[in-house]
Design a protein around this motif. Structure first.
Motif, PDB file in Angstrom:
ATOM      1  N   ILE A  13      37.074  41.215  41.602  1.00  0.00           N
ATOM      2  CA  ILE A  13      36.760  40.408  42.951  1.00  0.00           C
ATOM      3  C   ILE A  13      36.719  39.075  42.933  1.00  0.00           C
ATOM      4  CG2 ILE A  13      35.193  42.408  43.584  1.00  0.00           C
ATOM      5  CD1 ILE A  13      32.916  40.555  43.044  1.00  0.00           C
ATOM      6  N   ARG A  14      36.934  38.423  41.703  1.00  0.00           N
ATOM      7  CA  ARG A  14      36.938  36.997  41.554  1.00  0.00           C
ATOM      8  C   ARG A  14      37.481  36.460  40.181  1.00  0.00           C
ATOM      9  NH1 ARG A  14      31.946  34.971  43.268  1.00  0.00           N
ATOM     10  NH2 ARG A  14      32.859  35.064  45.348  1.00  0.00           N
ATOM     11  N   SER A  15      38.513  35.693  40.233  1.00  0.00           N
ATOM     12  CA  SER A  15      39.161  35.197  38.784  1.00  0.00           C
ATOM     13  C   SER A  15      39.095  33.650  39.135  1.00  0.00           C
ATOM     14  CB  SER A  15      40.433  36.065  38.777  1.00  0.00           C
ATOM     15  OG  SER A  15      40.862  35.371  37.581  1.00  0.00           O
ATOM     16  N   THR A  16      38.551  32.992  38.226  1.00  0.00           N
ATOM     17  CA  THR A  16      38.491  31.477  37.972  1.00  0.00           C
ATOM     18  C   THR A  16      38.763  31.011  36.767  1.00  0.00           C
ATOM     19  OG1 THR A  16      36.201  30.993  37.787  1.00  0.00           O
ATOM     20  CG2 THR A  16      36.850  31.357  40.036  1.00  0.00           C
ATOM     21  N   GLU A  17      38.789  29.908  36.679  1.00  0.00           N
ATOM     22  CA  GLU A  17      38.866  29.158  34.943  1.00  0.00           C
ATOM     23  C   GLU A  17      37.698  29.196  34.573  1.00  0.00           C
ATOM     24  OE1 GLU A  17      37.790  24.526  35.986  1.00  0.00           O
ATOM     25  OE2 GLU A  17      40.067  25.018  36.190  1.00  0.00           O
ATOM     26  N   VAL A  18      36.667  29.684  35.041  1.00  0.00           N
ATOM     27  CA  VAL A  18      35.418  29.690  34.553  1.00  0.00           C
ATOM     28  C   VAL A  18      35.056  31.267  33.947  1.00  0.00           C
ATOM     29  CG1 VAL A  18      33.022  29.471  34.723  1.00  0.00           C
ATOM     30  CG2 VAL A  18      34.539  27.803  35.563  1.00  0.00           C
ATOM     31  N   TYR A  19      35.196  31.957  35.002  1.00  0.00           N
ATOM     32  CA  TYR A  19      35.105  33.704  34.698  1.00  0.00           C
ATOM     33  C   TYR A  19      35.769  34.707  35.624  1.00  0.00           C
ATOM     34  CZ  TYR A  19      32.164  32.886  38.853  1.00  0.00           C
ATOM     35  OH  TYR A  19      31.766  32.532  40.003  1.00  0.00           O
ATOM     36  N   ASN A  20      35.983  35.792  35.366  1.00  0.00           N
ATOM     37  CA  ASN A  20      36.228  36.957  36.124  1.00  0.00           C
ATOM     38  C   ASN A  20      35.062  37.758  36.314  1.00  0.00           C
ATOM     39  OD1 ASN A  20      38.994  35.835  35.568  1.00  0.00           O
ATOM     40  ND2 ASN A  20      39.383  37.421  33.668  1.00  0.00           N
ATOM     41  N   VAL A  21      35.151  38.632  37.503  1.00  0.00           N
ATOM     42  CA  VAL A  21      34.254  39.292  37.984  1.00  0.00           C
ATOM     43  C   VAL A  21      34.822  40.517  38.333  1.00  0.00           C
ATOM     44  CG1 VAL A  21      32.144  39.804  39.526  1.00  0.00           C
ATOM     45  CG2 VAL A  21      32.839  37.313  38.636  1.00  0.00           C
ATOM     46  N   TYR A  22      34.188  41.747  37.976  1.00  0.00           N
ATOM     47  CA  TYR A  22      34.874  42.812  38.199  1.00  0.00           C
ATOM     48  C   TYR A  22      33.587  43.805  38.844  1.00  0.00           C
ATOM     49  CZ  TYR A  22      38.593  41.917  35.046  1.00  0.00           C
ATOM     50  OH  TYR A  22      39.424  41.231  34.255  1.00  0.00           O
ATOM     51  N   ASP A  23      33.615  44.456  40.024  1.00  0.00           N
ATOM     52  CA  ASP A  23      32.839  45.510  40.750  1.00  0.00           C
ATOM     53  C   ASP A  23      33.341  46.774  40.705  1.00  0.00           C
ATOM     54  OD1 ASP A  23      31.013  43.364  41.112  1.00  0.00           O
ATOM     55  OD2 ASP A  23      31.353  43.386  43.479  1.00  0.00           O
ATOM     56  N   LEU A  24      32.567  47.675  40.256  1.00  0.00           N
ATOM     57  CA  LEU A  24      32.632  49.038  40.293  1.00  0.00           C
ATOM     58  C   LEU A  24      31.389  49.600  41.121  1.00  0.00           C
ATOM     59  CD1 LEU A  24      34.121  51.401  38.888  1.00  0.00           C
ATOM     60  CD2 LEU A  24      32.645  51.585  37.348  1.00  0.00           C
ATOM     61  N   ASN A  25      32.098  50.305  42.346  1.00  0.00           N
ATOM     62  CA  ASN A  25      30.998  50.666  43.714  1.00  0.00           C
ATOM     63  C   ASN A  25      30.952  52.060  43.527  1.00  0.00           C
ATOM     64  OD1 ASN A  25      30.071  48.260  44.642  1.00  0.00           O
ATOM     65  ND2 ASN A  25      32.412  47.895  45.166  1.00  0.00           N
ATOM     66  N   ILE A  26      30.447  52.770  42.410  1.00  0.00           N
ATOM     67  CA  ILE A  26      30.689  54.260  42.396  1.00  0.00           C
ATOM     68  C   ILE A  26      29.153  54.915  42.646  1.00  0.00           C
ATOM     69  CG2 ILE A  26      32.575  54.442  40.775  1.00  0.00           C
ATOM     70  CD1 ILE A  26      30.325  54.851  38.598  1.00  0.00           C
ATOM     71  N   LEU A  27      28.248  53.955  43.024  1.00  0.00           N
ATOM     72  CA  LEU A  27      26.756  54.470  43.158  1.00  0.00           C
ATOM     73  C   LEU A  27      26.775  54.054  44.790  1.00  0.00           C
ATOM     74  CD1 LEU A  27      25.251  53.570  40.004  1.00  0.00           C
ATOM     75  CD2 LEU A  27      26.063  55.550  40.546  1.00  0.00           C
ATOM     76  N   LYS A  28      25.668  54.794  45.305  1.00  0.00           N
ATOM     77  CA  LYS A  28      25.442  54.433  46.574  1.00  0.00           C
ATOM     78  C   LYS A  28      24.555  53.226  46.961  1.00  0.00           C
ATOM     79  CE  LYS A  28      25.679  59.287  48.452  1.00  0.00           C
ATOM     80  NZ  LYS A  28      24.955  60.265  49.032  1.00  0.00           N
ATOM     81  N   LYS A  29      23.698  52.965  45.972  1.00  0.00           N
ATOM     82  CA  LYS A  29      22.894  51.770  46.617  1.00  0.00           C
ATOM     83  C   LYS A  29      22.998  50.919  45.387  1.00  0.00           C
ATOM     84  CE  LYS A  29      19.772  54.397  49.468  1.00  0.00           C
ATOM     85  NZ  LYS A  29      18.505  54.637  49.739  1.00  0.00           N
ATOM     86  N   LEU A  30      23.816  50.885  44.613  1.00  0.00           N
ATOM     87  CA  LEU A  30      23.810  49.803  43.266  1.00  0.00           C
ATOM     88  C   LEU A  30      25.274  49.620  42.996  1.00  0.00           C
ATOM     89  CD1 LEU A  30      22.145  48.582  41.033  1.00  0.00           C
ATOM     90  CD2 LEU A  30      22.725  50.523  39.496  1.00  0.00           C
ATOM     91  N   THR A  31      25.636  48.121  42.888  1.00  0.00           N
ATOM     92  CA  THR A  31      27.066  47.703  42.297  1.00  0.00           C
ATOM     93  C   THR A  31      27.080  47.253  40.811  1.00  0.00           C
ATOM     94  OG1 THR A  31      27.437  47.235  44.399  1.00  0.00           O
ATOM     95  CG2 THR A  31      28.616  46.028  42.630  1.00  0.00           C
ATOM     96  N   LEU A  32      27.850  48.032  40.086  1.00  0.00           N
ATOM     97  CA  LEU A  32      27.862  47.548  38.763  1.00  0.00           C
ATOM     98  C   LEU A  32      29.039  46.628  38.586  1.00  0.00           C
ATOM     99  CD1 LEU A  32      28.173  51.182  37.371  1.00  0.00           C
ATOM    100  CD2 LEU A  32      26.066  49.798  37.491  1.00  0.00           C
TER     101      LEU A  32
END
Length: 72
Positions: A13-32
């Motif tokens: 979901i985001r890739s910059t020179e500082v960090y990469n962020v990956y989201d896994l939305n397999i749960l109804k009320k929680l994003t990993l």
């Protein structure tokens, strides 16, 4: 789940020179999420109204929690 498998299943979901962020939305009320902080980089931090859980898999650094700096 291994980190490489998480990254394959998740959405980058985001890739910059500082960090990469990956989201896994397999749960109804929680994003990993997985954040890869690039070597020798830092973030400015942020706040959420809900609780967060952090796990560090490699490296070292510091984290600020409620104004207190902790080594990790």
């Amino acid at each position: 789940m291994k980190i490489r498998d998480f990254k394959k299943a998740a959405k980058l979901i985001r890739s910059t020179e500082v960090y990469n962020v990956y989201d896994l939305n397999i749960l109804k009320k929680l994003t990993l999420s997985l954040t890869e902080l690039h070597y020798n980089k830092h973030t400015s931090g942020h706040k959420h109204p809900q609780e967060e859980v952090y796990m560090f898999f490699a490296g070292n650094g510091v984290i600020e929690l409620d104004g207190k700096i902790e080594d990790c």
